[in-house]
Design a protein around this motif. Structure first.
Motif, short mmCIF file in Angstrom:
data_model
loop_
_atom_site.label_atom_id
_atom_site.label_comp_id
_atom_site.label_asym_id
_atom_site.label_seq_id
_atom_site.Cartn_x
_atom_site.Cartn_y
_atom_site.Cartn_z
N ALA A 38 0.84 -1.20 0.00
CA ALA A 38 0.00 0.00 0.00
C ALA A 38 0.87 1.25 0.00
CB ALA A 38 -0.89 -0.02 1.24
N SER A 39 0.23 2.38 -0.34
CA SER A 39 0.86 3.70 -0.12
C SER A 39 0.07 4.34 1.01
CB SER A 39 0.76 4.57 -1.37
OG SER A 39 1.34 3.91 -2.47
N ILE A 40 0.78 4.82 2.04
CA ILE A 40 0.08 5.31 3.24
C ILE A 40 -0.11 6.82 3.16
CG2 ILE A 40 0.19 5.48 5.76
CD1 ILE A 40 -0.15 2.58 4.75
N TRP A 56 1.01 13.64 1.35
CA TRP A 56 1.94 12.50 1.34
C TRP A 56 1.25 11.21 0.93
CZ3 TRP A 56 7.17 13.01 2.76
CH2 TRP A 56 7.53 14.27 3.24
N ASN A 57 1.94 10.40 0.12
CA ASN A 57 1.50 9.02 -0.19
C ASN A 57 2.77 8.18 -0.12
OD1 ASN A 57 -1.36 8.85 -1.19
ND2 ASN A 57 -0.61 10.53 -2.46
N VAL A 58 3.01 7.53 0.99
CA VAL A 58 4.31 6.89 1.17
C VAL A 58 4.20 5.38 0.94
CG1 VAL A 58 6.27 6.57 2.71
CG2 VAL A 58 4.93 8.69 2.82
N ASP A 59 4.96 4.88 -0.03
CA ASP A 59 4.94 3.44 -0.33
C ASP A 59 5.60 2.67 0.80
OD1 ASP A 59 4.00 4.06 -2.87
OD2 ASP A 59 6.04 4.22 -3.69
N TYR A 70 7.45 5.48 -12.71
CA TYR A 70 6.84 5.50 -11.39
C TYR A 70 5.49 6.21 -11.50
CZ TYR A 70 6.19 6.15 -6.42
OH TYR A 70 5.66 6.10 -5.15
N PRO A 71 4.43 5.66 -10.88
CA PRO A 71 3.11 6.28 -11.03
C PRO A 71 2.93 7.49 -10.10
CG PRO A 71 2.94 4.25 -9.74
CD PRO A 71 4.40 4.41 -10.10
N LEU A 72 2.30 8.54 -10.63
CA LEU A 72 1.95 9.69 -9.77
C LEU A 72 1.02 9.20 -8.66
CD1 LEU A 72 1.29 12.56 -12.35
CD2 LEU A 72 3.36 12.04 -11.07
N TYR A 73 1.18 9.77 -7.49
CA TYR A 73 0.41 9.41 -6.28
C TYR A 73 0.81 8.07 -5.68
CZ TYR A 73 -2.45 13.31 -7.78
OH TYR A 73 -2.85 14.56 -8.17
N GLY A 74 1.91 7.47 -6.15
CA GLY A 74 2.43 6.30 -5.45
C GLY A 74 1.98 4.96 -6.00
N SER A 95 9.82 12.10 -5.04
CA SER A 95 9.67 13.39 -4.35
C SER A 95 8.32 14.01 -4.64
CB SER A 95 10.76 14.33 -4.83
OG SER A 95 10.57 14.57 -6.23
N SER A 96 8.20 15.30 -4.26
CA SER A 96 6.92 16.00 -4.48
C SER A 96 6.57 16.05 -5.97
CB SER A 96 7.00 17.41 -3.91
OG SER A 96 8.22 18.04 -4.30
N ALA A 97 7.57 15.86 -6.85
CA ALA A 97 7.28 15.84 -8.30
C ALA A 97 6.32 14.70 -8.66
CB ALA A 97 8.59 15.69 -9.08
N HIS A 98 6.22 13.68 -7.80
CA HIS A 98 5.36 12.52 -8.09
C HIS A 98 4.08 12.55 -7.25
CE1 HIS A 98 9.54 11.55 -8.92
NE2 HIS A 98 9.07 10.88 -9.93
N ASN A 99 3.81 13.72 -6.63
CA ASN A 99 2.61 13.87 -5.77
C ASN A 99 2.61 12.84 -4.64
OD1 ASN A 99 2.11 15.53 -7.89
ND2 ASN A 99 0.32 14.46 -8.66
N VAL A 100 3.78 12.55 -4.09
CA VAL A 100 3.83 11.61 -2.97
C VAL A 100 4.40 12.25 -1.71
CG1 VAL A 100 4.02 9.52 -4.38
CG2 VAL A 100 6.10 10.73 -3.70
N ALA A 101 4.80 13.52 -1.80
CA ALA A 101 5.40 14.20 -0.65
C ALA A 101 5.04 15.69 -0.73
CB ALA A 101 6.92 14.03 -0.68
#
Length: 445
Positions: free
Chosen positions: A44-46, A72-75, A226-230, A338-344
């Motif tokens: 999951a991405s948390i 944040w969406n952390v794998d 790598y997918p946006l949002y994780g 990083s934030s470029a992938h909408n995960v941070a």
């Protein structure tokens, strides 16, 4: 729920969601349940960040400097997709790509003598790289040309090598490649975690290097996507595919019992009700008595406020530390996004270190990787058991996926999916089977 299904799937990890998608497209009636309230299981991405702190039992709330929690969406399990690899093929064939957006990872790096170097990805880069000397470069170029032309169906491309018999060690010798070049070829291009491959027939290694080069050729910067949002988006994409073809999904369902009669699965009991089935797919956490532990993986999620040094300020990259460089048996990996992938949050970076555990002090084992990341704002450490099924499931019809390993791409996961498919259906996995049938819910021809 009191119904008869062809297949019941427990757990919404990527392996389970892809299989339930394939089974649904193939006309099977599928029920898919998960004890968690979210998709993704172990992969999951948390989100939000507060949940990650709770999950790792870190006291207090994230500091204000971390920005908004919901950014944040952390794998939990770091992996990239090989641009020309099997998972991308699965995404394209099923058209799950319509639910996802991908970015190319900005570079792949390899560790040598305490420093990191960009893995040369084109002839020009190879010739300019400080990883090797001038003569070595020429020999390496010859080797790459050989690999590019190699075709296991055409003996004229073999040049005296027998792909099914000649060990890879001999191929390196033939091209007179030195130890450092062998290290980064085997570990950063062919992506082996250990050196066992050196004494195995060279065909697999040559095909792995081809996969790397072909993946790279698609987008240029690196072979990874790598997918946006994780990564949590991936299982959800395949879950949507399954639902379009009539699959039923239930999250937050406690699984009370897997019912077996005369050695064969007949159903699953949840909240007092029984759903019957002919076959069952699940991850190891649902059947602890049917799996065995074959090792452990340590993963450390690190939050940074800066890109990693010596990576040209890349907003995403992979670093491979070949085992030889740090006196280990298996490689250490770093995946950074990083934030470029909408995960941070804006200006933040997530670097995840992972490796196969070899000693009683796993945190010491990954020190060389953590040193590359300093200063680290917050660390989240997890050590997971690597679990594999004790049997193939042909008798019980219970098909269990393997735990996600330390590799930084999905090729081994796809191998597991193809393997389970074959055990369930008796036939080889065929990508054509995954093609959407005409006039599905979109009404498209």
């Amino acid at each position: 729920m009191n119904e008869e299904y062809d297949v019941i799937v427990l757990g919404t990890g990527l392996t389970e969601c892809i299989l339930s998608g394939i089974m649904s497209v193939n006309g099977k009636k599928v029920l898919h349940m998960d004890r968690n309230p979210y998709y993704g299981g172990e992969s999951a991405s948390i989100t939000p960040l507060e949940d990650l702190y709770k999950r790792f039992k870190i006291p207090g709330a994230p500091p204000a400097s971390m920005g908004r929690g919901r950014d944040w969406n952390v794998d939990l399990i770091p992996k990239f997709l090989m641009a020309n690899g099997q998972l991308v093929k699965m995404l394209l064939y099923t058209e799950v790509t319509r639910y996802l957006d991908f970015k190319v990872t900005e570079g792949s790096f390899v560790y040598k003598g305490g420093k990191i170097y960009k893995v040369p990805s084109t002839e020009a880069e190879a010739l300019a790289s400080s990883l090797m000397g001038l003569f070595e470069k020429r020999r390496f170029r010859k080797f790459l040309v050989y690999v590019a032309n190699f075709d296991e169906k055409d003996p004229r491309t073999f040049e005296g090598i027998d792909p099914k018999k000649t060990a890879m060690r001999e191929v390196y010798k033939k091209f007179d490649l030195g130890q450092d070049v062998i290290d980064f070829t085997g570990h950063a291009l062919a992506l082996y975690r250990t050196d066992d491959y050196l004494d195995q027939p060279c065909c697999e290694t040559i095909n792995r290097i081809k996969l790397y080069s072909e993946s790279l050729a698609r987008y240029g910067k690196s072979p990874y996507l790598y997918p946006l949002y994780g990564l949590g988006e991936l299982p959800q994409g395949f879950a949507r595919l399954s639902a379009i073809y009539g699959g039923t999904y239930m999250l937050n369902k406690p699984i009370e019992e897997i019912i077996v009669q005369n050695g064969q699965v007949i159903g699953v009991k949840s909240e007092g009700e029984v759903a019957r089935c002919k076959q069952l797919i699940c991850d190891p956490s649902y059947v602890k008595d049917r799996v065995e532990k074959v090792g452990q993986v340590i993963r450390v999620i690190c939050i940074l406020s800066h890109p990693i040094k010596n990576t040209n300020d890349a907003n995403s990259c992979q670093i491979i530390i070949p085992q030889n460089q740090v006196n280990r048996k298996s490689d250490i990996y770093v995946c950074m996004i990083s934030s470029a992938h909408n995960v941070a949050a804006q200006g933040k970076y997530i670097a995840i270190v992972s490796t196969t555990v070899e000693t009683k002090e796993p945190e010491k084992e990954i020190r060389p990787a953590l040193e590359l990341l300093e200063p680290i704002e917050q660390k989240f450490v997890s050590i997971s058991d690597l679990l594999v099924p004790k049997d193939l499931g042909t008798e019980s019809q219970i098909f269990i996926s393997r735990t996600y390993d330390a590799t930084t791409h999905f090729e081994t996961t796809c191998d597991d999916i193809k393997n389970i498919y074959k055990r369930m259906t008796g036939s080889e996995f065929d990508f054509e089977e995954m093609k959407r049938k005409k006039n599905d819910i979109y009404g498209e021809d």
